[in-house]
Design an enzyme around this catalytic site. Structure first.
Site, PDB file in Angstrom:
ATOM      1  N   HIS A  68      18.272 -52.300 -33.754  1.00  0.00           N
ATOM      2  CA  HIS A  68      18.966 -51.519 -34.782  1.00  0.00           C
ATOM      3  C   HIS A  68      18.112 -50.337 -35.243  1.00  0.00           C
ATOM      4  O   HIS A  68      18.617 -49.236 -35.445  1.00  0.00           O
ATOM      5  CB  HIS A  68      19.350 -52.404 -35.972  1.00  0.00           C
TER       6      HIS A  68
ATOM      7  N   LYS B 185      25.155 -64.669 -38.837  1.00  0.00           N
ATOM      8  CA  LYS B 185      25.257 -65.802 -39.751  1.00  0.00           C
ATOM      9  C   LYS B 185      24.755 -65.350 -41.121  1.00  0.00           C
ATOM     10  O   LYS B 185      23.872 -64.498 -41.220  1.00  0.00           O
ATOM     11  CB  LYS B 185      24.490 -67.024 -39.252  1.00  0.00           C
TER      12      LYS B 185
END
Length: 180
Positions: free
Chosen positions: A35, A100
């Site tokens: 990222h 998650k």
């Protein structure tokens, strides 16, 4: 509900927090390091390793594959670590993210603004999740090892809508439902 990744943008408004789905289609893995590198490419107007428009990003760093499978263990990582990058990626066309845990308010607002969805995958079941991955190939940043960006092909990958395109959040709904 069974969905293909190519349908997500058009069907996001049909999905509600708490819905269970089976997802098939192309998904890209990216974790923290990837990222950061994607953000640098965007900032410097350099080409990206995959088309963001309509893409699905899975926060996972799959392990090395055994001889008989396309990928090793492939469980989700904590999504909150990508929250600082996610609004930008959603604004550039990413249709859904998978991981998650909870997301922050900036991600929630970006989901609403972009008609996007956040799915929760089952943590602790990476070997089981890997059975739903039919193909895997590194598409960017091989120097990152397991955190390189990979293009996966999912077949009936089980997910729960954790944050829908209206901003409903299963983590908040669940707490309210079961609080006393």
């Amino acid at each position: 509900m069974i969905l293909n990744t190519s349908e997500l943008r058009g069907r996001a408004s049909e999905l509600n927090a708490g819905d269970k789905i089976f997802l098939s289609g192309t998904v890209y893995t990216a974790r923290d390091a990837a990222h950061k590198l994607l953000a640098k490419l965007i900032e410097s107007n350099n080409p990206l390793p995959f088309e963001l428009k309509g893409a699905v990003i899975y926060y996972a760093g799959p392990t090395q594959r055994p001889a008989d499978l396309p990928i090793g263990s492939c469980g989700p990582t904590t999504s909150g670590r990508m929250d600082r990058f996610t609004p930008l990626l959603l604004d550039l066309g990413v249709a859904a993210t998978i991981g998650k845990g909870e997301r922050n308010s900036a991600v929630r607002e970006a989901n609403i603004r972009n008609n996007a969805v956040y799915f929760a995958a089952i943590g602790g079941a990476g070997a089981l999740a890997a059975q739903c991955v039919k193909t895997a190939e590194v598409v960017a940043f091989p120097e990152l090892g397991c955190e390189s960006i990979k293009r996966l092909y999912f077949e009936n990958f089980p997910l729960i809508v954790a944050l829908d395109s209206n901003g409903n959040d299963i983590y908040k709904i669940g707490r309210a439902k079961y609080a006393y």
